[in-house]
Design a protein around this motif. Structure first.
Motif, PDB file in Angstrom:
ATOM      1  N   ARG A 140      -6.387   5.087 -12.140  1.00 31.56           N
ATOM      2  CA  ARG A 140      -7.849   5.066 -12.666  1.00 31.56           C
ATOM      3  C   ARG A 140      -8.902   4.127 -12.248  1.00 31.56           C
ATOM      4  NH1 ARG A 140      -7.405   4.629 -18.969  1.00 31.56           N
ATOM      5  NH2 ARG A 140      -6.044   2.929 -18.380  1.00 31.56           N
ATOM      6  N   LEU A 141      -8.605   3.077 -12.005  1.00 27.22           N
ATOM      7  CA  LEU A 141      -9.594   1.941 -11.959  1.00 27.22           C
ATOM      8  C   LEU A 141     -10.543   2.292 -10.518  1.00 27.22           C
ATOM      9  CD1 LEU A 141     -11.006  -0.363 -13.311  1.00 27.22           C
ATOM     10  CD2 LEU A 141      -9.619  -1.978 -12.196  1.00 27.22           C
ATOM     11  N   SER A 142      -9.808   2.921  -9.470  1.00 30.25           N
ATOM     12  CA  SER A 142     -10.221   3.297  -8.293  1.00 30.25           C
ATOM     13  C   SER A 142     -11.151   4.572  -8.449  1.00 30.25           C
ATOM     14  CB  SER A 142      -9.357   3.206  -7.044  1.00 30.25           C
ATOM     15  OG  SER A 142      -8.478   4.107  -7.453  1.00 30.25           O
ATOM     16  N   ILE A 143     -10.858   5.421  -9.328  1.00 27.88           N
ATOM     17  CA  ILE A 143     -11.709   6.736  -9.405  1.00 27.88           C
ATOM     18  C   ILE A 143     -12.659   7.015 -10.449  1.00 27.88           C
ATOM     19  CG2 ILE A 143     -11.001   9.425  -9.696  1.00 27.88           C
ATOM     20  CD1 ILE A 143      -8.274   8.475  -8.679  1.00 27.88           C
ATOM     21  N   TYR A 144     -12.287   6.428 -11.664  1.00 26.18           N
ATOM     22  CA  TYR A 144     -13.060   6.646 -12.749  1.00 26.18           C
ATOM     23  C   TYR A 144     -14.618   6.052 -13.023  1.00 26.18           C
ATOM     24  CZ  TYR A 144     -14.527   7.810 -17.515  1.00 26.18           C
ATOM     25  OH  TYR A 144     -15.076   8.066 -18.870  1.00 26.18           O
ATOM     26  N   PRO A 145     -14.700   4.642 -12.667  1.00 25.13           N
ATOM     27  CA  PRO A 145     -15.890   4.224 -12.751  1.00 25.13           C
ATOM     28  C   PRO A 145     -16.744   4.633 -11.650  1.00 25.13           C
ATOM     29  CG  PRO A 145     -14.035   2.444 -12.645  1.00 25.13           C
ATOM     30  CD  PRO A 145     -13.247   3.788 -12.229  1.00 25.13           C
ATOM     31  N   ASP A 146     -18.018   4.347 -11.923  1.00 24.59           N
ATOM     32  CA  ASP A 146     -19.291   5.025 -11.412  1.00 24.59           C
ATOM     33  C   ASP A 146     -19.180   4.216 -10.045  1.00 24.59           C
ATOM     34  OD1 ASP A 146     -21.810   6.529 -11.137  1.00 24.59           O
ATOM     35  OD2 ASP A 146     -22.502   4.750 -10.663  1.00 24.59           O
ATOM     36  N   GLN A 147     -18.879   3.025 -10.013  1.00 22.58           N
ATOM     37  CA  GLN A 147     -18.772   2.053  -8.553  1.00 22.58           C
ATOM     38  C   GLN A 147     -17.378   1.669  -8.368  1.00 22.58           C
ATOM     39  OE1 GLN A 147     -22.363  -0.227  -7.831  1.00 22.58           O
ATOM     40  NE2 GLN A 147     -23.090   0.483  -9.789  1.00 22.58           N
ATOM     41  N   HIS A 148     -16.952   1.873  -7.245  1.00 17.72           N
ATOM     42  CA  HIS A 148     -15.586   1.296  -6.850  1.00 17.72           C
ATOM     43  C   HIS A 148     -15.802   0.031  -5.990  1.00 17.72           C
ATOM     44  CE1 HIS A 148     -11.493   1.746  -4.629  1.00 17.72           C
ATOM     45  NE2 HIS A 148     -11.394   0.568  -5.484  1.00 17.72           N
ATOM     46  N   LEU A 149     -15.398  -1.250  -6.429  1.00 19.80           N
ATOM     47  CA  LEU A 149     -15.701  -2.505  -5.788  1.00 19.80           C
ATOM     48  C   LEU A 149     -14.080  -2.780  -5.358  1.00 19.80           C
ATOM     49  CD1 LEU A 149     -18.237  -2.303  -7.197  1.00 19.80           C
ATOM     50  CD2 LEU A 149     -18.201  -4.806  -7.442  1.00 19.80           C
ATOM     51  N   VAL A 150     -14.038  -3.117  -3.760  1.00 19.19           N
ATOM     52  CA  VAL A 150     -12.707  -3.456  -3.300  1.00 19.19           C
ATOM     53  C   VAL A 150     -12.865  -4.893  -2.590  1.00 19.19           C
ATOM     54  CG1 VAL A 150     -11.071  -2.681  -1.677  1.00 19.19           C
ATOM     55  CG2 VAL A 150     -12.384  -0.980  -2.586  1.00 19.19           C
ATOM     56  N   LEU A 151     -12.164  -5.756  -3.117  1.00 17.75           N
ATOM     57  CA  LEU A 151     -11.634  -6.953  -2.118  1.00 17.75           C
ATOM     58  C   LEU A 151     -10.452  -6.831  -1.181  1.00 17.75           C
ATOM     59  CD1 LEU A 151     -12.323  -9.878  -1.617  1.00 17.75           C
ATOM     60  CD2 LEU A 151     -10.903 -10.615  -3.432  1.00 17.75           C
ATOM     61  N   ALA A 152     -10.870  -7.049   0.194  1.00 14.48           N
ATOM     62  CA  ALA A 152      -9.792  -6.802   0.906  1.00 14.48           C
ATOM     63  C   ALA A 152      -9.907  -7.992   1.899  1.00 14.48           C
ATOM     64  CB  ALA A 152     -10.014  -5.661   1.755  1.00 14.48           C
ATOM     65  N   ARG A 153      -8.810  -8.332   2.757  1.00 20.24           N
ATOM     66  CA  ARG A 153      -8.827  -9.183   3.832  1.00 20.24           C
ATOM     67  C   ARG A 153      -8.675  -8.715   5.229  1.00 20.24           C
ATOM     68  NH1 ARG A 153      -7.650 -10.882  -1.599  1.00 20.24           N
ATOM     69  NH2 ARG A 153      -7.480 -12.871  -1.829  1.00 20.24           N
ATOM     70  N   THR A 154      -9.242  -9.806   6.113  1.00 20.57           N
ATOM     71  CA  THR A 154      -9.281  -9.264   7.643  1.00 20.57           C
ATOM     72  C   THR A 154      -7.828  -8.984   8.071  1.00 20.57           C
ATOM     73  OG1 THR A 154      -9.270 -11.365   8.188  1.00 20.57           O
ATOM     74  CG2 THR A 154     -11.435 -10.183   8.061  1.00 20.57           C
ATOM     75  N   SER A 155      -6.892  -9.766   7.559  1.00 16.63           N
ATOM     76  CA  SER A 155      -5.397  -9.234   7.989  1.00 16.63           C
ATOM     77  C   SER A 155      -5.067  -7.725   7.470  1.00 16.63           C
ATOM     78  CB  SER A 155      -4.353 -10.250   7.418  1.00 16.63           C
ATOM     79  OG  SER A 155      -4.332 -10.295   6.004  1.00 16.63           O
ATOM     80  N   GLN A 156      -5.737  -7.011   6.685  1.00 15.80           N
ATOM     81  CA  GLN A 156      -5.494  -5.843   6.187  1.00 15.80           C
ATOM     82  C   GLN A 156      -6.046  -4.659   7.006  1.00 15.80           C
ATOM     83  OE1 GLN A 156      -6.519  -6.701   1.911  1.00 15.80           O
ATOM     84  NE2 GLN A 156      -4.712  -5.621   1.647  1.00 15.80           N
TER      85      GLN A 156
END
Length: 220
Positions: A140-156
């Protein structure tokens, strides 16, 4: 008698038929369909360009402290009163930066302004973010909110979708894959109704990515 235009056309046709047709060069079926970026730095740059091209908002973070500053500024600029964060590692990180967030589901359905999640991989060629249901953020947390914030690393960051799926398989094993694996490419959008582009019809209206540099420091 002079040749008519019809005679000229027929002669050209006959002459062309007498010549052997040029054959196209044999394609190299072993060559990749899309050129692969080079070093890791180039992958990160390629991802950023692709991600912005499909409508994402991109922030590069040189350190965790830089991430704290950028996230704080973004929340202030957007007037985000509630940022939902459910993954323990992200909660710990935000606590360390003294950032306010909503760590449970209280008022989630009524006030889901934004959600911050991690991801499984970033695809440089398409600017896509690969998420799964294996984390505490669930589906749900990546789909339901109006804004999806993501923390990723350069190694990904990987070159292509196949590489991203290999990372997931290596992480969880072929017999324990997450129940949901999804590629997010830009904000949710549709033009089904009267061919008018609408954002947020089937998901977040915006996707914001904070890319944290986790490359080892260069040695002299």
């Amino acid at each position: 008698m002079a040749d008519t235009s019809r005679d000229i056309i027929l002669r050209r046709i006959r002459e062309s038929l007498q010549k052997p047709a040029e054959q196209p060069a044999r394609p190299d079926f072993s060559a990749p369909l899309h050129p692969r970026p080079g070093p890791e730095d180039d992958l990160a740059i390629a991802f950023a360009q692709s991600f912005v091209r499909v409508g994402g908002v991109f922030y590069f973070c040189e350190s965790e402290e830089h991430f704290y500053d950028q996230l704080f500024t973004y929340k202030k600029e957007k007037g985000l009163e509630r940022l939902f964060v459910w993954e323990p590692e992200l909660k710990k990180l935000l606590h360390a930066g003294d950032l306010v967030f909503q760590g449970d589901e209280t008022e989630f359905l009524a006030h889901a302004d934004a959600g911050l999640t991690s991801c499984e991989a970033l695809v440089a060629r398409t600017g896509s973010v690969l998420v799964s249901a294996a984390s505490s953020s669930g589906r749900r947390l990546s789909i339901y909110p109006d804004q999806h914030l993501v923390l990723a690393r350069t190694s990904q960051v990987v070159a292509d979708i196949g590489d991203a799926l290999k990372l997931v398989q290596q992480k969880y094993g072929a017999d324990h894959l997450p129940s949901m694996i999804s590629l997010t490419t830009g904000p949710s959008r549709t033009a089904d109704i009267e061919k008018t582009l609408v954002l947020g019809a089937h998901g977040p209206r915006s996707i914001v990515l904070f890319l944290l540099d986790d490359a080892p420091a260069a040695t002299t």
